[in-house]
Scaffold this motif. Structure first.
Motif, short mmCIF file in Angstrom:
data_model
loop_
_atom_site.label_atom_id
_atom_site.label_comp_id
_atom_site.label_asym_id
_atom_site.label_seq_id
_atom_site.Cartn_x
_atom_site.Cartn_y
_atom_site.Cartn_z
N ALA A 180 -11.12 11.24 7.06
CA ALA A 180 -10.26 12.53 7.31
C ALA A 180 -9.84 13.08 6.06
O ALA A 180 -8.83 13.85 6.26
N ALA A 181 -10.20 12.47 4.87
CA ALA A 181 -9.67 13.06 3.64
C ALA A 181 -9.77 14.76 3.46
O ALA A 181 -8.91 15.20 2.60
N ASP A 182 -10.79 15.13 3.80
CA ASP A 182 -10.94 16.61 3.94
C ASP A 182 -10.51 17.45 5.14
O ASP A 182 -11.00 18.65 5.42
N THR A 183 -9.98 16.65 6.16
CA THR A 183 -9.73 17.42 7.70
C THR A 183 -8.89 18.74 7.16
O THR A 183 -7.76 18.92 6.28
N SER A 184 -9.06 19.52 8.04
CA SER A 184 -8.25 20.93 8.03
C SER A 184 -7.50 20.84 9.51
O SER A 184 -6.85 21.75 9.71
N VAL A 185 -7.74 20.03 10.53
CA VAL A 185 -6.85 19.87 11.62
C VAL A 185 -5.40 20.04 11.45
O VAL A 185 -5.09 18.80 10.75
N PRO A 186 -4.72 20.83 12.00
CA PRO A 186 -3.20 20.66 11.93
C PRO A 186 -2.79 19.61 12.46
O PRO A 186 -3.26 19.18 13.51
N VAL A 187 -1.58 18.98 11.94
CA VAL A 187 -0.90 17.82 12.60
C VAL A 187 -0.47 17.98 14.06
O VAL A 187 -0.66 17.17 14.87
N GLU A 188 -0.21 19.39 14.42
CA GLU A 188 0.13 19.51 15.86
C GLU A 188 -1.01 19.28 16.55
O GLU A 188 -0.89 18.54 17.82
N PHE B 259 1.05 13.18 -5.75
CA PHE B 259 1.15 14.88 -5.34
C PHE B 259 1.72 15.54 -6.43
O PHE B 259 1.19 16.66 -6.53
N THR B 260 2.36 15.08 -7.17
CA THR B 260 3.00 16.01 -8.16
C THR B 260 2.42 15.91 -9.64
O THR B 260 2.72 16.91 -10.28
N MET B 261 1.49 15.15 -9.68
CA MET B 261 0.77 14.89 -11.31
C MET B 261 -0.60 14.95 -11.01
O MET B 261 -1.19 14.67 -9.65
N HIS B 262 -1.43 15.46 -12.10
CA HIS B 262 -2.74 15.40 -11.94
C HIS B 262 -3.09 14.88 -13.53
O HIS B 262 -2.55 14.97 -14.10
N SER B 263 -4.58 15.07 -13.59
CA SER B 263 -4.97 14.37 -14.99
C SER B 263 -4.51 15.30 -16.14
O SER B 263 -4.49 14.68 -17.31
N GLY C 223 -1.49 16.89 -16.21
CA GLY C 223 0.25 17.11 -16.31
C GLY C 223 0.67 17.26 -14.73
O GLY C 223 0.17 16.78 -13.69
N ARG C 224 1.83 17.62 -14.84
CA ARG C 224 2.75 18.31 -13.84
C ARG C 224 1.96 19.31 -12.78
O ARG C 224 1.52 20.37 -13.34
N ARG C 225 1.97 19.31 -11.54
CA ARG C 225 1.41 20.17 -10.63
C ARG C 225 2.53 21.25 -10.51
O ARG C 225 3.68 20.92 -10.70
N THR C 226 2.33 22.31 -10.13
CA THR C 226 3.37 23.31 -9.77
C THR C 226 3.79 22.92 -8.37
O THR C 226 2.81 22.08 -7.58
N PRO C 227 5.03 23.42 -7.80
CA PRO C 227 5.24 23.09 -6.75
C PRO C 227 4.17 23.42 -5.57
O PRO C 227 3.90 22.73 -4.41
N GLU C 228 3.85 24.63 -5.46
CA GLU C 228 2.83 25.11 -4.57
C GLU C 228 1.66 24.04 -4.41
O GLU C 228 1.24 23.55 -3.28
N VAL D 181 -1.49 19.36 -1.89
CA VAL D 181 -2.07 18.09 -1.95
C VAL D 181 -1.23 17.28 -0.91
O VAL D 181 -1.89 16.22 -0.33
N TRP D 182 0.20 17.58 -0.93
CA TRP D 182 0.89 16.42 0.09
C TRP D 182 0.41 16.89 1.46
O TRP D 182 0.26 16.06 2.31
N GLU D 183 0.56 18.06 1.77
CA GLU D 183 0.04 18.46 3.18
C GLU D 183 -1.35 17.87 3.62
O GLU D 183 -1.53 17.56 4.79
#
Length: 104
Positions: free
Chosen positions: A5-13, A65-69, A71-76, A81-83
């Motif tokens: 389910a790494a690419d799931t688009s199903v909402p948590v609800e 979630f906050t970093m990538h190769s 550097g730091r990701r933008t908050p958005e 990624v977290w979502e």
């Protein structure tokens, strides 16, 4: 993190609602759901037994979630990624529940 389910688009609800339908179909007589920043809790009663599952939730501040190769990701970007990880956890949990029987 698991690949399922790494690419799931199903909402948590939707995953939570499907879990509730599955439990009802298999005889649950009550259902409760709650969450905080670190975990979600699903509790149900079936055949006079109370069952509680705790689903650890991903930490928004984790470097996954906050970093990538580069550097730091933008908050958005970090939130996006977290979502995805949040949806994946719920989808995996809902799917795993299909293989379990209610206690008798």
């Amino acid at each position: 993190m698991p690949k399922y389910a790494a690419d799931t688009s199903v909402p948590v609800e939707n995953s939570r609602a499907e879990l509730e339908r599955i439990l009802t179909r298999y005889g649950a007589t009550s259902f409760a759901f709650g969450w905080d920043a670190t975990k979600a809790v699903v509790e149900f009663t079936g055949s006079e037994s109370r069952v509680r599952f705790v689903l650890p939730l991903p930490d928004r501040d984790d470097e996954e979630f906050t970093m990538h190769s580069r550097g730091r990701r933008t908050p958005e970007a970090a939130h996006k990624v977290w979502e995805q990880a949040y949806r994946q956890r719920w989808r995996t949990y809902e799917t795993d529940s299909r293989t379990h029987q209610l206690p008798t």
